[in-house]
Write a protein that holds these residues in place. Structure first.
Motif, PDB file in Angstrom:
ATOM      1  N   UNK A 517       0.782  -1.230   0.000  1.00 15.55           N
ATOM      2  CA  UNK A 517       0.000   0.000   0.000  1.00 15.55           C
ATOM      3  C   UNK A 517       0.810   1.274   0.000  1.00 15.55           C
ATOM      4  N   UNK A 518       2.071   1.202  -0.429  1.00 20.32           N
ATOM      5  CA  UNK A 518       2.965   2.353  -0.253  1.00 20.32           C
ATOM      6  C   UNK A 518       3.734   2.668  -1.532  1.00 20.32           C
ATOM      7  N   UNK A 519       3.228   3.591  -2.356  1.00 16.10           N
ATOM      8  CA  UNK A 519       4.022   4.055  -3.492  1.00 16.10           C
ATOM      9  C   UNK A 519       5.166   4.943  -3.019  1.00 16.10           C
ATOM     10  N   UNK A 520       6.111   5.223  -3.910  1.00 13.98           N
ATOM     11  CA  UNK A 520       7.262   6.056  -3.554  1.00 13.98           C
ATOM     12  C   UNK A 520       6.855   7.520  -3.647  1.00 13.98           C
ATOM     13  N   UNK A 521       6.553   8.120  -2.494  1.00 13.80           N
ATOM     14  CA  UNK A 521       6.044   9.486  -2.455  1.00 13.80           C
ATOM     15  C   UNK A 521       6.948  10.368  -1.603  1.00 13.80           C
ATOM     16  N   UNK A 557      12.197   1.413 -11.628  1.00 18.46           N
ATOM     17  CA  UNK A 557      10.874   1.164 -12.192  1.00 18.46           C
ATOM     18  C   UNK A 557       9.854   1.277 -11.073  1.00 18.46           C
ATOM     19  N   UNK A 558       8.838   2.076 -11.291  1.00 19.88           N
ATOM     20  CA  UNK A 558       7.813   2.299 -10.279  1.00 19.88           C
ATOM     21  C   UNK A 558       6.484   2.575 -10.970  1.00 19.88           C
ATOM     22  N   UNK A 559       5.434   2.771 -10.185  1.00 21.88           N
ATOM     23  CA  UNK A 559       4.113   3.060 -10.735  1.00 21.88           C
ATOM     24  C   UNK A 559       3.928   4.573 -10.794  1.00 21.88           C
ATOM     25  N   UNK A 560       3.451   5.070 -11.945  1.00 22.31           N
ATOM     26  CA  UNK A 560       3.383   6.515 -12.158  1.00 22.31           C
ATOM     27  C   UNK A 560       2.014   7.128 -12.025  1.00 22.31           C
ATOM     28  N   UNK A 561       0.963   6.325 -12.181  1.00 20.78           N
ATOM     29  CA  UNK A 561      -0.386   6.846 -11.987  1.00 20.78           C
ATOM     30  C   UNK A 561      -1.090   5.968 -10.966  1.00 20.78           C
ATOM     31  N   UNK A 566     -12.332   2.299  -5.788  1.00 22.39           N
ATOM     32  CA  UNK A 566     -13.656   2.844  -5.491  1.00 22.39           C
ATOM     33  C   UNK A 566     -14.217   3.672  -6.638  1.00 22.39           C
ATOM     34  N   UNK A 567     -13.536   3.632  -7.776  1.00 19.92           N
ATOM     35  CA  UNK A 567     -14.092   4.268  -8.967  1.00 19.92           C
ATOM     36  C   UNK A 567     -13.701   5.716  -9.179  1.00 19.92           C
ATOM     37  N   UNK A 568     -12.805   6.253  -8.331  1.00 16.92           N
ATOM     38  CA  UNK A 568     -12.373   7.629  -8.562  1.00 16.92           C
ATOM     39  C   UNK A 568     -11.477   7.677  -9.799  1.00 16.92           C
ATOM     40  N   UNK A 569     -11.398   8.839 -10.470  1.00 14.78           N
ATOM     41  CA  UNK A 569     -10.652   8.917 -11.736  1.00 14.78           C
ATOM     42  C   UNK A 569      -9.172   8.585 -11.562  1.00 14.78           C
ATOM     43  N   UNK A 570      -8.591   8.007 -12.589  1.00 11.34           N
ATOM     44  CA  UNK A 570      -7.145   7.773 -12.594  1.00 11.34           C
ATOM     45  C   UNK A 570      -6.420   9.105 -12.507  1.00 11.34           C
ATOM     46  N   UNK A 571      -5.334   9.136 -11.723  1.00 10.15           N
ATOM     47  CA  UNK A 571      -4.595  10.381 -11.574  1.00 10.15           C
ATOM     48  C   UNK A 571      -3.101  10.119 -11.504  1.00 10.15           C
ATOM     49  N   UNK A 572      -2.350  11.150 -11.821  1.00 16.94           N
ATOM     50  CA  UNK A 572      -0.900  11.090 -11.707  1.00 16.94           C
ATOM     51  C   UNK A 572      -0.513  11.029 -10.235  1.00 16.94           C
ATOM     52  N   UNK A 593       5.413   3.356 -14.762  1.00 13.80           N
ATOM     53  CA  UNK A 593       4.420   2.536 -15.456  1.00 13.80           C
ATOM     54  C   UNK A 593       3.022   3.059 -15.157  1.00 13.80           C
ATOM     55  N   UNK A 594       2.231   3.181 -16.193  1.00 14.25           N
ATOM     56  CA  UNK A 594       0.828   3.538 -15.984  1.00 14.25           C
ATOM     57  C   UNK A 594       0.147   2.412 -15.208  1.00 14.25           C
ATOM     58  N   UNK A 595      -0.619   2.776 -14.206  1.00  7.75           N
ATOM     59  CA  UNK A 595      -1.248   1.771 -13.348  1.00  7.75           C
ATOM     60  C   UNK A 595      -2.205   0.897 -14.153  1.00  7.75           C
ATOM     61  N   UNK A 596      -2.383  -0.301 -13.670  1.00  7.69           N
ATOM     62  CA  UNK A 596      -3.251  -1.260 -14.360  1.00  7.69           C
ATOM     63  C   UNK A 596      -4.712  -1.057 -13.965  1.00  7.69           C
ATOM     64  N   UNK A 597      -5.637  -1.435 -14.821  1.00  5.88           N
ATOM     65  CA  UNK A 597      -7.068  -1.278 -14.497  1.00  5.88           C
ATOM     66  C   UNK A 597      -7.477  -2.196 -13.358  1.00  5.88           C
ATOM     67  N   UNK A 598      -8.560  -1.835 -12.696  1.00  6.20           N
ATOM     68  CA  UNK A 598      -9.078  -2.619 -11.577  1.00  6.20           C
ATOM     69  C   UNK A 598     -10.486  -3.087 -11.890  1.00  6.20           C
ATOM     70  N   UNK A 599     -10.851  -4.199 -11.288  1.00  6.77           N
ATOM     71  CA  UNK A 599     -12.210  -4.709 -11.421  1.00  6.77           C
ATOM     72  C   UNK A 599     -13.119  -4.031 -10.407  1.00  6.77           C
TER      73      UNK A 599
END
Length: 693
Positions: A517-521, A557-561, A566-572, A593-599
């Motif tokens: 649960x921890x991106x590089x911020x 290599x990391x996740x960029x978006x 919960x359906x909120x818009x994809x964001x940077x 890497x652009x984040x992957x879609x979720x179900x």
């Protein structure tokens, strides 16, 4: 979740009650009718909070305290009459009262699992049924780090047996402690009651201290830890010893009326004020247990205004009579309802129906258990026979569960062997022109998908939520001429199988620094599920930057978006940009890497409604029409974005099966099998970003 008690009052001669001390119809010395009403209130709170509020009420803590209160008195009376703990008599009574209702409920869970749960949940449920029958479910849940009430869609129908397991372990611990007390009393020529008081004070203090510390460090574990709960049982024991020496009836009636209503009001309010499932069982659990203590101290006031008048009313005492069975049934019925309907909560009408069916089943279970026990023991009324009867009731449940787990494991091994030919399972390759494979069973099977994890999830390379230490793991050639660092959260980790395959084939070196649960911020991290501040992530991120500065990898290599479940818009990942800029100052390139879609639904829902091959998620639900990093002019020059979406989605949807391979193991993470099929695309992207040859 919570659990009503299996507390037994061994003083009771007739087996007409399975949940605790019966509420006799005729008064007798020592009878406490308000305890049955208190038990009823606790079980109703447990059920109501579970079904409608999605919270934990604190009712289970009341049951634990009552267990200590009743059993301590029973065991001490046994010692004072017989001079020792009569283990066979003690456990015979427990077995014949507790095991038959549990066996009936667990048999119902087995049937409901087969009828209503998706097959991917069968194995875990069968294993937990066996753990519940053998009274170690709390430790199983602790080891698997279950978040109590984290979500109805995947909750086990026997998850609530954790507190019954704690109580079962308590019975043995208390009997052994009292046996040691008897021996010590004989040596020092003191009464067992006096020495046991000291033992209980020690247990209470040590367990409460441990509970507070453990809850602060790792609350999910502490919630199920017997050691962190013993103080609640010891509190009940100390109350029993205190009331044996001091009659609370000496208190003025108005004061006792105030204590009774104050305790009852505090108990009802506990779950509303506190988020019990996330702060218990530390000092916060003193709230419901203390409230119950007030009710018991108030006792039978004789006043028309007393809370005991309500608690002694026949409707509540009857609910107290069937509270054990009511607890056994309400949770699995709720879980089966959610699984069958696909809902995440119950409406008012549905919840009332669940409660009504729970009451009917509880009444029937109690009646059948009592009558069957009476019928059997009337013919062989020996303690050994009672123990045998109890064990015989649960043996078929354990046997069916274990044989079911063995069968499912064997089927998984067979499926794995059948899928050995990679040509039949090309996965992502079909998205870039590979010929469609023959129609074969997809892999991994949905029943095995939860275990289809990247290696770093199973070898300890992913830091848990509360950790701040950076775990640096190395793969590939340790002397490779190129070094890649995979950094970030679990969505970074699910690219590990592809990267691992790439470095094995190219001779590059791979290091990983991943945390749940921890991106590089650059500070300001929040828990992904609750949105609460996540200071452990911020501390971890600072440690990662120190490691990267020292290691100086050629590429991070990391996740960029960020896509949102919960359906909120994809964001940077806006707060990641300063970190990327800092890496640029170190001379380190970043591939974001652009984040992957979720179900928006659990994979199992598709399995139960339609063919899994027909399941797909609309692409627009989690991915922005235009990637949020497009046309941004404020991004550091050392960053290059890569979009792998076309390898997991068509222009309109994101299917769950591609090239005979199941894409995701849950709502948002690749299966290890599918991620490995993305290795060629990953290598191509790395070479394109870096210019490596």
């Amino acid at each position: 979740m919570s659990t009503p008690s299996i507390e037994e009052t061994l003083r009771r001669p007739a087996p007409a009650q399975v949940t605790g001390e019966a509420a006799p119809r005729r008064p007798r010395e020592g009878h406490r009718p308000e305890i049955q009403g208190l038990r009823a209130v606790a079980v109703l709170l447990v059920a109501i909070y579970h079904i409608w509020l999605g919270r934990v009420s604190g009712g289970v803590d009341v049951f634990l305290m009552l267990t200590g209160f009743l059993i301590t008195g029973s065991l001490l009376r046994m010692v004072e009459r017989r001079g020792r703990v009569e283990y066979r008599a003690f456990f015979a009574r427990l077995a014949r009262r507790l095991f038959p209702p549990a066996a009936i409920a667990l048999a119902g869970v087995l049937a409901g699992t087969w009828l209503w749960l998706p097959q991917d949940r069968w194995r875990d449920t069968l294993a937990e049924v066996a753990a519940s029958a053998l009274y170690y479910e709390n430790w199983r849940l602790a080891v698997t780090a279950v978040d109590y009430l984290a979500g109805g869609e995947g909750a086990s129908p026997v998850q609530h047996f954790w507190s019954l397991a704690i109580q079962g372990q308590f019975y043995l611990i208390w009997a052994l402690l009292l046996t040691g007390t008897v021996a010590a009393a004989a040596l020092v020529r003191r009464s067992p009651r006096a020495i046991f008081t000291g033992v209980l004070v020690t247990v209470f203090a040590a367990s409460l201290t441990y509970s507070v510390i453990r809850t602060a460090v790792e609350q999910r574990w502490a919630y199920f830890d017997t050691g962190a709960r013993l103080w609640e049982l010891a509190l009940g024991g100390l109350l029993a010893l205190a009331l044996a020496r001091w009659d609370s009836a000496r208190l003025p009636v108005p004061l006792r009326v105030a204590l009774g209503w104050g305790g009852l009001a505090a108990l009802v309010a506990c779950g509303l004020v506190l988020q019990v499932s996330t702060v218990f069982p530390g000092y916060a659990a003193l709230w419901p247990t203390g409230a119950a203590v007030l009710v018991i101290v108030a006792g039978t006031t004789g006043s028309r205004l007393g809370a005991d008048r309500l608690l002694s009313a026949r409707p509540l005492t009857y609910v107290g009579d069937i509270s054990y069975a009511l607890y056994l049934w309400h949770w699995p019925l709720f879980v089966f309802y959610l699984a069958k309907t696909g809902n995440t909560t119950a409406s008012l009408a549905a919840g009332c129906a669940i409660l009504a069916v729970s009451f009917v089943l509880a009444a029937a279970t109690t009646w059948v258990s009592d009558r069957s026990v009476e019928w059997v023991t009337a013919r062989r009324a020996t303690r050994t026979w009672s123990l045998v009867l109890g064990v015989v009731c649960l043996t078929p449940v354990v046997g069916v569960s274990w044989s079911g787990v063995a069968h499912l494991d064997e089927q998984a091994r067979i499926r794995q062997a059948q899928a050995a030919d990679p040509a039949n399972y090309p996965g992502a390759a079909v998205m870039v022109g590979a010929p469609p494979p023959p129609q074969l069973p997809y892999r991994p099977d949905l029943r095995d998908a939860k275990e289809d994890l990247p290696l770093i999830h199973t070898n300890g390379c992913v830091a848990p939520y509360k950790a701040t230490e950076v775990k640096v793991c190395q793969f590939g050639d340790p002397n490779g001429r190129r070094t890649i660092a995979l950094v970030g959260n679990s969505h970074a980790a699910h690219w590990f199988p592809a990267l691992h395959k790439v470095v094995d084939e190219t001779g590059w070196r791979l290091i990983t620094m991943v945390k749940s649960g921890c991106p590089l911020l650059a500070g300001g991290a929040r828990y992904p599920d609750t949105g609460a501040p996540y200071p452990a992530c911020d501390a971890w991120g600072r440690g990662v930057m120190l490691q990267l500065r020292a290691l100086r990898p050629d590429l991070v290599i990391t996740i960029g978006t960020r896509t949102d479940p919960k359906g909120r818009p994809e964001e940077l990942e806006r707060l990641a940009v300063p970190r990327w800029r800092q890496l640029g100052a170190y001379g380190i390139r970043v591939m974001a890497i652009r984040d992957t879609p979720r179900l928006t639904f659990p994979p199992a829902d598709c399995f139960t409604r339609v063919s899994l091959q027909q399941c797909a998620e609309a692409r627009y639900r989690s991915l922005a029409p235009v990637a949020p990093y497009r046309n941004r002019r404020d991004l550091p020059r050392n960053v290059r974005f890569v979009d792998f979406t076309r390898y997991v989605c068509t222009p309109g949807s994101c299917p769950m099966i591609i090239g005979n391979v199941l894409v995701t193991r849950d709502r948002g993470h690749f299966t290890e099998t599918y991620a490995r099929t993305l290795a060629p695309m990953m290598e191509s992207a790395i070479r394109r970003v870096t210019g490596w040859r």
